[in-house]
Write an enzyme that holds these catalytic residues in place. Sequence first.
Site, PDB file in Angstrom:
ATOM      1  N   LYS A  33     -35.657 -29.561  56.948  1.00 49.04           N
ATOM      2  CA  LYS A  33     -35.084 -30.184  58.150  1.00 49.04           C
ATOM      3  C   LYS A  33     -34.489 -29.098  59.051  1.00 49.04           C
ATOM      4  O   LYS A  33     -34.287 -27.952  58.604  1.00 49.04           O
ATOM      5  CB  LYS A  33     -33.999 -31.185  57.730  1.00 49.04           C
ATOM      6  CG  LYS A  33     -32.827 -30.568  56.950  1.00 49.04           C
ATOM      7  CD  LYS A  33     -31.921 -31.647  56.386  1.00 49.04           C
ATOM      8  CE  LYS A  33     -30.745 -31.050  55.622  1.00 49.04           C
ATOM      9  NZ  LYS A  33     -29.927 -32.103  54.973  1.00 49.04           N
TER      10      LYS A  33
ATOM     11  N   TYR B 256     -14.263  -9.849  77.933  1.00 42.91           N
ATOM     12  CA  TYR B 256     -13.483 -10.856  78.655  1.00 42.91           C
ATOM     13  C   TYR B 256     -12.041 -10.905  78.155  1.00 42.91           C
ATOM     14  O   TYR B 256     -11.796 -10.916  76.951  1.00 42.91           O
ATOM     15  CB  TYR B 256     -14.121 -12.232  78.490  1.00 42.91           C
ATOM     16  CG  TYR B 256     -15.354 -12.422  79.344  1.00 42.91           C
ATOM     17  CD1 TYR B 256     -15.271 -12.344  80.729  1.00 42.91           C
ATOM     18  CD2 TYR B 256     -16.587 -12.679  78.753  1.00 42.91           C
ATOM     19  CE1 TYR B 256     -16.397 -12.521  81.513  1.00 42.91           C
ATOM     20  CE2 TYR B 256     -17.722 -12.860  79.532  1.00 42.91           C
ATOM     21  CZ  TYR B 256     -17.628 -12.780  80.907  1.00 42.91           C
ATOM     22  OH  TYR B 256     -18.740 -12.958  81.676  1.00 42.91           O
TER      23      TYR B 256
HETATM   24  C1  LIG Z   1     -30.000 -31.832  53.610  1.00 44.93           C
HETATM   25  C2  LIG Z   1     -30.225 -32.773  52.481  1.00 44.93           C
HETATM   26  C3  LIG Z   1     -30.622 -32.286  51.229  1.00 44.93           C
HETATM   27  C4  LIG Z   1     -30.676 -30.808  50.931  1.00 44.93           C
HETATM   28  O1  LIG Z   1     -29.366 -30.401  50.632  1.00 44.93           O
HETATM   29  P1  LIG Z   1     -29.041 -28.858  50.328  1.00 44.93           P
HETATM   30  O2  LIG Z   1     -27.635 -28.856  49.894  1.00 44.93           O
HETATM   31  O3  LIG Z   1     -29.265 -28.152  51.603  1.00 44.93           O
HETATM   32  O4  LIG Z   1     -29.983 -28.434  49.261  1.00 44.93           O
HETATM   33  C5  LIG Z   1     -30.911 -33.195  50.237  1.00 44.93           C
HETATM   34  N1  LIG Z   1     -30.795 -34.515  50.458  1.00 44.93           N
HETATM   35  C6  LIG Z   1     -30.406 -35.031  51.637  1.00 44.93           C
HETATM   36  C7  LIG Z   1     -30.289 -36.501  51.789  1.00 44.93           C
HETATM   37  C8  LIG Z   1     -30.102 -34.180  52.691  1.00 44.93           C
HETATM   38  O5  LIG Z   1     -29.732 -34.680  53.870  1.00 44.93           O
END
Ligand SMILES: *Cc1c(COP(=O)(O)O)cnc(C)c1O
Length: 392
Positions: free
Chosen positions: A54, A280
């Site tokens: 993702k 700045y």
């Molecule tokens: C992002 C996510 C994961 C992965 O989690 P990590 O801690 O990054 O391994 C697994 N399950 C769900 C539902 C998520 O949203």
Amino acid sequence: MYCAAPIAPGVRVAEPPRRTGRGDGAELTLDPSAIAANTRFLAARATRLMAVVKADGFGHGAAEAAAAALGAGATSLGVTSVEEALVLRAAGFRVPILSWLNPVDGAFEEALRAHVSLAVPGCAHLTSVVRAASRTRRTARIHLQLDTGMGRDGAEPEAWPELCRRARQAEADGLAEVVGVMSHLGCAETPGDPCTDRALDLFRTAVSTAAEAGLRPRRRHLAATSATLTDSRTRFDLARVGAGLFGIDPTGTTRLRPALTLTAPVVAVRAVPAGAGAGYGHSWSAERRTHLALLPVGYADGLPRSASARAEVLLGGRRCRIAGRISMDQVIVDTGDRPAVPGETATVFGPGDRGEPTVREWARWSGTLEHEIMTGLGARLRRSVRRQAVAA
Ligand SMILES: *Cc1c(COP(=O)(O)O)cnc(C)c1O
């Protein structure tokens, strides 16, 4: 810490090869072999591994990350929108892809046509997915999703029996196949937290309820990175791992390898006298005569402005502190007695092998998580892929 032993003052360490030509600015380099090594490490601790790519693969590039993980033991992909899933299908990935976090009127017909599996967090979603299945004349592959205490996505335990009953009916109608039951843990980065015990109880009960309703999910999945690394009770049939692929271990118990290196060329150099201000608001001023180097990378590229007072880069083989506030497009670096050379490459972060800062340090300097730094890297950064040899 990922950092190798500190580099002795004055010792020059080879920088990555410099690209020449017009337009060379900051460059973000992905090392897919780091993702592969992390995947192998995590896959050895899981029954099966879903690579969660993702947010554009946590900022690494979803397709590049997916390819590296699938080549090293992951067998499916996970994303938080149908759109991300369709991009991966269009890129040619044929493995199972699961999308969760969809709105109730999500693009389910497109998902089903592209053989994308869908998480179903409640009866309203089920109705919508079943309608899409009937319209497209496909059987929706679904994962029933339970909330086990996070208060986020998923059915509440009270709603679970009804969701299972309706899902079984959809199976009987030939419109759905319940291939999975899933939930997510909120406190797994703290091993031993009783919140995980409660979630495990709720999850096991939900799995039994699903079985009693006549469902036979092949994939029961609860663990993400933290639980995969520290809690074998959460293994079940599949681990959904994101952060760990990219070198983040929220439990701090292992050494995973960061896959990104951010470099920037020195574009200007000057000597300044004691008392000179920089940046700045002149939040910094020279305590003594020193040299400043200007790098064309700033908060628009994802360097958090809140790290201004603490952040460092590796330049000329040494750690150099940032002088003054991080600007949108540029930072000033205090190189002390040594003037930098225009065109010389500074390493903003990397795996830490050569003494450069890591994303973990940037996260600490700005009071956030590695995840936020990685996913906040700017779109204008020039990106490249360069495989490095990784010791096993
Ligand atoms: C992002 C996510 C994961 C992965 O989690 P990590 O801690 O990054 O391994 C697994 N399950 C769900 C539902 C998520 O949203």
